[in-house]
Design a protein around this motif. Structure first.
Motif, PDB file in Angstrom:
ATOM      1  N   VAL A 128       0.826  -1.216   0.000  1.00  0.00           N
ATOM      2  CA  VAL A 128       0.000   0.000   0.000  1.00  0.00           C
ATOM      3  C   VAL A 128       0.860   1.266   0.000  1.00  0.00           C
ATOM      4  CG1 VAL A 128      -1.706   1.332   1.314  1.00  0.00           C
ATOM      5  CG2 VAL A 128      -1.942  -1.162   1.127  1.00  0.00           C
ATOM      6  N   CYS A 129       1.908   1.288   0.799  1.00  0.00           N
ATOM      7  CA  CYS A 129       2.710   2.502   0.966  1.00  0.00           C
ATOM      8  C   CYS A 129       3.837   2.641  -0.059  1.00  0.00           C
ATOM      9  CB  CYS A 129       3.299   2.546   2.380  1.00  0.00           C
ATOM     10  SG  CYS A 129       2.047   2.565   3.685  1.00  0.00           S
ATOM     11  N   HIS A 130       4.321   1.515  -0.597  1.00  0.00           N
ATOM     12  CA  HIS A 130       5.396   1.550  -1.594  1.00  0.00           C
ATOM     13  C   HIS A 130       5.074   0.611  -2.755  1.00  0.00           C
ATOM     14  CE1 HIS A 130       7.853   3.714   1.372  1.00  0.00           C
ATOM     15  NE2 HIS A 130       7.491   2.790   2.250  1.00  0.00           N
ATOM     16  N   PRO A 131       3.970   0.843  -3.428  1.00  0.00           N
ATOM     17  CA  PRO A 131       3.533  -0.108  -4.485  1.00  0.00           C
ATOM     18  C   PRO A 131       4.514  -0.227  -5.648  1.00  0.00           C
ATOM     19  CG  PRO A 131       2.248   1.927  -4.563  1.00  0.00           C
ATOM     20  CD  PRO A 131       3.048   1.977  -3.306  1.00  0.00           C
ATOM     21  N   ILE A 223      -0.296   2.418   6.984  1.00  0.00           N
ATOM     22  CA  ILE A 223      -1.238   2.119   5.897  1.00  0.00           C
ATOM     23  C   ILE A 223      -2.415   3.093   5.927  1.00  0.00           C
ATOM     24  CG2 ILE A 223      -2.954   0.429   5.109  1.00  0.00           C
ATOM     25  CD1 ILE A 223      -0.925  -1.757   5.935  1.00  0.00           C
ATOM     26  N   THR A 224      -2.964   3.318   7.122  1.00  0.00           N
ATOM     27  CA  THR A 224      -4.097   4.249   7.264  1.00  0.00           C
ATOM     28  C   THR A 224      -3.706   5.649   6.830  1.00  0.00           C
ATOM     29  OG1 THR A 224      -4.926   2.932   9.128  1.00  0.00           O
ATOM     30  CG2 THR A 224      -5.803   5.170   8.878  1.00  0.00           C
ATOM     31  N   HIS A 225      -2.510   6.085   7.246  1.00  0.00           N
ATOM     32  CA  HIS A 225      -2.036   7.417   6.878  1.00  0.00           C
ATOM     33  C   HIS A 225      -1.885   7.541   5.364  1.00  0.00           C
ATOM     34  CE1 HIS A 225       0.030  11.227   7.291  1.00  0.00           C
ATOM     35  NE2 HIS A 225       1.046  10.767   6.576  1.00  0.00           N
ATOM     36  N   ALA A 226      -1.368   6.486   4.730  1.00  0.00           N
ATOM     37  CA  ALA A 226      -1.182   6.500   3.271  1.00  0.00           C
ATOM     38  C   ALA A 226      -2.514   6.480   2.541  1.00  0.00           C
ATOM     39  CB  ALA A 226      -0.325   5.306   2.845  1.00  0.00           C
ATOM     40  N   VAL A 227      -3.463   5.693   3.042  1.00  0.00           N
ATOM     41  CA  VAL A 227      -4.771   5.568   2.379  1.00  0.00           C
ATOM     42  C   VAL A 227      -5.565   6.868   2.481  1.00  0.00           C
ATOM     43  CG1 VAL A 227      -7.020   4.397   2.486  1.00  0.00           C
ATOM     44  CG2 VAL A 227      -4.907   3.070   2.620  1.00  0.00           C
TER      45      VAL A 227
END
Length: 314
Positions: A128-131, A223-227
């Motif tokens: 999620v953060c580094h796709p 993950i939440t912060h990135a989403v």
């Protein structure tokens, strides 16, 4: 002095009281345990077969899930077959060596389950953060190393606790108010000083459990912060949906573990502890395949292929 040592070490087997002493309830529990165990073995083996035969699922996430399914089968097999065998034979005994062996494998598979959930959360964090860097970060070598490391640490941890347990002496009371050999009931039966055992459980044992849990929390915070930075609602939902199955399994696993081992002793009761242990040793390994297959379109497609292939071949 010799007589007292003989009396202390005279216990050669333990008596597992099980879940109920009522004959009618025992019959019902036998059917329930047998049904859940068969569902656990069949469900997890189907998951392993589906992933291994579908090339689209040969990714790090499904590699870890294959290992988790294997561990769930082993974890459930450590306790349930003994319960079923005791019911059929009309015996509730387990030998001292058998008890220690059961405890050893419970610790190993419980720890590996714990580590794999943390490894899977790291996998979701990278996805999620580094796709764009996912394939370069989650290499086959790293995935194999993470799984192998989980097994090594789990076995070393289990060996430490079993060696300490083997040094203890046990008095005439050999009744364990449980359906398997767990650490706490065994320590209560010991005549020896269990201070070292308890200290290792509180320090090293807690570290083994809490460290992966903290890693999972940190991963999901990132993950939440990135989403939340994703502009479209559809994009946010897609990102969260890739973590939904894993988050459900994590909630089930740690919820029951915390209920049993991290509550004040005053709030404990035999009924509550037994219910919670049934959940994390029997029910959760059975539910994991359903959680992942029902929430994952690719997994459902792979399972349909396996089941369809079996029907066609018959």
């Amino acid at each position: 002095m010799l007589m007292s040592r003989e009396n202390q070490s005279s216990v050669s087997e333990f008596l597992l009281l099980g879940l109920s002493r009522q004959p009618q309830q025992q019959q019902l529990l036998f059917v329930l345990f047998l049904s859940m165990y068969m569902a656990t073995v069949l469900g997890n083996l189907l998951i392993i077969l589906a992933i291994s035969t579908d090339s689209r699922l040969h990714t790090p996430m499904y590699f870890f899930f294959t290992n988790l399914s294997f561990v769930d089968v082993c974890f459930s097999s450590t306790t349930v077959p003994k319960v079923l065998t005791n019911h059929i034979l009309g015996s509730q005994t387990i030998s001292f060596s058998g008890c220690l062996m059961q405890l050893y494998f419970l610790i190993v598979f419980g720890d590996v389950d714990n580590f794999l959930l943390a490894v899977m959360s790291y996998d979701r964090f990278v996805a999620v953060c580094h796709p764009l860097h996912y394939t370069t970060k989650m290499t086959p070598q790293l995935c194999a190393l993470l799984v192998a490391g989980s097994w090594v640490i789990a076995n070393l941890n289990a060996l430490l606790h079993i060696l300490l347990m083997a040094q203890l002496s046990f008095c005439a009371d050999n009744t364990i108010p449980h359906f398997f050999c767990d650490m706490t009931p065994l320590l209560r039966l010991s005549c020896s000083d269990t201070h070292l055992n308890e200290m290792m459980i509180l320090t090293e044992g807690s570290l083994i459990m809490i460290t992966p849990f903290v890693c999972i929390l940190v991963s999901y915070i990132c993950i939440t912060h990135a989403v939340l930075r994703v502009p479209s609602t559809k994009g946010k939902w897609k990102a969260f949906s890739t973590c939904g199955s894993h988050l459900t399994v994590v909630s089930l696993f740690y919820g029951t573990i915390i209920a049993v081992y991290f509550n004040p002793s005053s709030s404990h009761s035999a009924e509550k502890d037994t219910t919670a242990t049934v959940l994390y040793t029997v029910v959760i390994p059975m539910l994991n395949p359903f959680v992942y297959s029902l929430r994952n379109k690719d997994m459902r497609g792979a399972l349909r292929k396996v089941i369809g292939r079996k029907r066609f071949s018959t």
